[in-house]
Motif scaffolding. Sequence first.
Motif, mmCIF file in Angstrom:
data_model
loop_
_atom_site.group_PDB
_atom_site.id
_atom_site.type_symbol
_atom_site.label_atom_id
_atom_site.label_comp_id
_atom_site.label_asym_id
_atom_site.label_seq_id
_atom_site.Cartn_x
_atom_site.Cartn_y
_atom_site.Cartn_z
ATOM 1 N N VAL A 75 0.854 -1.187 0.000
ATOM 2 C CA VAL A 75 0.000 0.000 0.000
ATOM 3 C C VAL A 75 0.890 1.236 0.000
ATOM 4 O O VAL A 75 1.824 1.333 0.805
ATOM 5 N N TRP A 76 0.562 2.166 -0.885
ATOM 6 C CA TRP A 76 1.376 3.378 -1.043
ATOM 7 C C TRP A 76 0.489 4.609 -0.853
ATOM 8 O O TRP A 76 -0.718 4.554 -1.096
ATOM 9 N N GLN A 77 1.103 5.725 -0.441
ATOM 10 C CA GLN A 77 0.391 7.007 -0.321
ATOM 11 C C GLN A 77 1.207 8.106 -0.998
ATOM 12 O O GLN A 77 2.444 8.167 -0.853
ATOM 13 N N ASN A 78 0.502 8.970 -1.769
ATOM 14 C CA ASN A 78 1.200 10.078 -2.462
ATOM 15 C C ASN A 78 1.420 11.239 -1.496
ATOM 16 O O ASN A 78 0.531 11.586 -0.717
ATOM 17 N N GLN A 79 2.581 11.818 -1.556
ATOM 18 C CA GLN A 79 2.947 12.912 -0.650
ATOM 19 C C GLN A 79 2.535 14.276 -1.204
ATOM 20 O O GLN A 79 2.581 15.278 -0.499
ATOM 21 N N TRP A 80 2.211 14.306 -2.472
ATOM 22 C CA TRP A 80 1.747 15.532 -3.140
ATOM 23 C C TRP A 80 1.010 15.157 -4.416
ATOM 24 O O TRP A 80 0.862 13.973 -4.734
ATOM 25 N N ALA A 88 7.451 10.613 -4.692
ATOM 26 C CA ALA A 88 6.067 11.049 -4.476
ATOM 27 C C ALA A 88 5.264 9.968 -3.764
ATOM 28 O O ALA A 88 4.373 10.267 -2.968
ATOM 29 N N TRP A 89 5.539 8.692 -4.067
ATOM 30 C CA TRP A 89 4.820 7.572 -3.444
ATOM 31 C C TRP A 89 5.710 6.931 -2.370
ATOM 32 O O TRP A 89 6.878 6.613 -2.613
ATOM 33 N N ARG A 90 5.126 6.735 -1.168
ATOM 34 C CA ARG A 90 5.840 6.099 -0.073
ATOM 35 C C ARG A 90 4.929 5.063 0.572
ATOM 36 O O ARG A 90 3.709 5.274 0.680
ATOM 37 N N THR A 91 5.538 3.963 1.001
ATOM 38 C CA THR A 91 4.709 2.900 1.572
ATOM 39 C C THR A 91 4.019 3.383 2.843
ATOM 40 O O THR A 91 4.486 4.300 3.528
ATOM 41 N N GLU A 92 2.923 2.766 3.121
ATOM 42 C CA GLU A 92 2.065 3.211 4.230
ATOM 43 C C GLU A 92 2.818 3.219 5.559
ATOM 44 O O GLU A 92 2.568 4.060 6.413
ATOM 45 N N LYS A 93 3.758 2.296 5.735
ATOM 46 C CA LYS A 93 4.446 2.161 7.018
ATOM 47 C C LYS A 93 5.830 2.812 7.022
ATOM 48 O O LYS A 93 6.523 2.787 8.039
ATOM 49 N N ALA A 94 6.241 3.432 5.887
ATOM 50 C CA ALA A 94 7.584 4.012 5.808
ATOM 51 C C ALA A 94 7.727 5.180 6.778
ATOM 52 O O ALA A 94 6.785 5.958 7.000
ATOM 53 N N THR A 95 8.907 5.293 7.397
ATOM 54 C CA THR A 95 9.124 6.390 8.343
ATOM 55 C C THR A 95 9.096 7.746 7.651
ATOM 56 O O THR A 95 8.860 8.760 8.309
ATOM 57 N N SER A 96 9.356 7.778 6.337
ATOM 58 C CA SER A 96 9.336 9.055 5.601
ATOM 59 C C SER A 96 7.951 9.428 5.102
ATOM 60 O O SER A 96 7.782 10.479 4.468
ATOM 61 N N ASN A 97 6.961 8.591 5.337
ATOM 62 C CA ASN A 97 5.594 8.860 4.893
ATOM 63 C C ASN A 97 5.001 9.968 5.765
ATOM 64 O O ASN A 97 4.799 9.790 6.968
ATOM 65 N N GLN A 98 4.720 11.131 5.150
ATOM 66 C CA GLN A 98 4.199 12.280 5.895
ATOM 67 C C GLN A 98 2.692 12.190 6.123
ATOM 68 O O GLN A 98 2.104 13.095 6.721
ATOM 69 N N CYS A 99 2.067 11.122 5.623
ATOM 70 C CA CYS A 99 0.625 10.984 5.780
ATOM 71 C C CYS A 99 0.241 10.262 7.071
ATOM 72 O O CYS A 99 -0.953 10.119 7.384
ATOM 73 N N LYS A 100 1.211 9.783 7.813
ATOM 74 C CA LYS A 100 0.891 9.025 9.037
ATOM 75 C C LYS A 100 0.393 9.945 10.136
ATOM 76 O O LYS A 100 0.808 11.103 10.229
#
Length: 515
Positions: A481-486, A503-515
């Motif tokens: 699962v991925w989430q776009n950062q912009w 632009a796409w980061r995995t849902e659990k990645a520490t760099s994911n700003q959507c958490k």
Amino acid sequence: MKTFKLKSLALLTTLSVGGFLHANMASAHGYLENPPARGFFCRAGQAGAGSPGCKAVGQFSGAVTTPQEIVGGGLNYKETLKKGKICAADSRYPNLGLPANQWKHKAITVKNGKITLDYRFTAHHGTDHIGYYITKPGTNNADTIGWEDLQELARFDGVKGPNGQIGGFGIYSETVDLPSNITDGDYTIVTMWPVSRQHGTGENFTSCSDVTLTGLGQGGGEVVDSWGVIGDGVTATKNLKAGDTVTFRLFKAGADAGKVSYTLTENLSSYYWLPDLGDAVNDTKNFPVKIGDTLKGDEVSIEYSDDHYNVYAKGKNTNYSYVITLEEQTQPGTGASPVPVITASSNTITDSEWLELDALKTTDPDTSNNQLKYTWEVTRNADKVELANTSGAETRIRLHKPADSDFNVSVKLTVTDPQKNKGEVTKILKAEHSSEKPGDEQPGDEQPGGEQPGNPGDAAAYNARIAYPTKCTKVSHNGQVWQNQWYVNAGQEEPGKGGSWGAWRTEKATSNQCK
């Protein structure tokens, strides 16, 4: 009285015409400078430079160096130079022999039936004579010149150099009487300088000067109420569009003396609307002045399209001034301002990559977008960002360095139309603090299999054919699962291909700003 006017030879060796450098002036030994020979009149800054004749010889760098050297023939120039070759250096530069109506004419007001001839020596040699000839009245200016069209104007034998000896450079000046049959009108003066037999080269230097003579009347030197050139003439400097109106306004002693207007029915370059305006002036009954490039007898006319013409008035009516004014056609709604729109590739600004900004969706009621002027500026936290460019419909922006704390960046777009109407809009971009810097992630953070993936069944499959404008949209791809950062454009970046800071980061990645 014979006189010499000395000038620096250095000045003579640096002039240029139409982008061509002159040949070594040592090989161009003399020419009639006043009235100006055709090549001299074609030089940059000279009034003749825009004529069809000058444009025709522009391809020959030597043709604009006047005079034209002819080796051979020498004193026998009347036999050597046939019709059409007198002004053309015996076909060395054939376009210099074009008919007189292809060249600008130097306007000369004759006083007491005399004119002054200034001959420029660039390297004086032993001289048999300098001969001046002028076309006969009634010569067809639309035809090339032959000796049958010419009569002698003056001849000076054994002309010495500026120091009274052979050699040197300078202007040899003589005032001569015009033949009694010369009246007001257009003429060509032909100059021949064959060097002396003792010189041994058989050289002859030729030049042709086109003039418009006024002040002579209809013959015999009698001064009558005839046309004469006034002022510097009229010049067109820009192309115009259908519906624009140009007006020739005439003043006498500062007071309004009349005007003639011409409205364009189609888009025209300066070379075409100015002659149309000139024809409108000349066709106006009892208008006190005329516009043209040709004076024959008592008739002023326009013979070819150009962006400059003389203005003529009768007799002593020289207390005139004139101007051309322009009224451009106004379009409906020209008072309306543009409606600017900023489109951004993301609302979050970082230091790791450029954020794209464009104004392509901007509209104006009466102006196409390529006629609009775009100005970009950062009005808030400008010291923390880099703007790729400040003009044009597109630009890019990024942080100088990672954000130490959250802050906003304001980008202002000003759009100006040709009528100087302005529209403004501001876009707010967000810079977010991140505790993790590039390189801080632990091994396996973003590596396949090194993270705890989300459940792909919770998200729609990634579709490269669509855009993802909403930040933090979830998609499934390759079992994760991925989430776009912009904002992500269609096909811009496939999940997993952008790296830790893509632009796409995995849902659990520490760099994911959507958490």
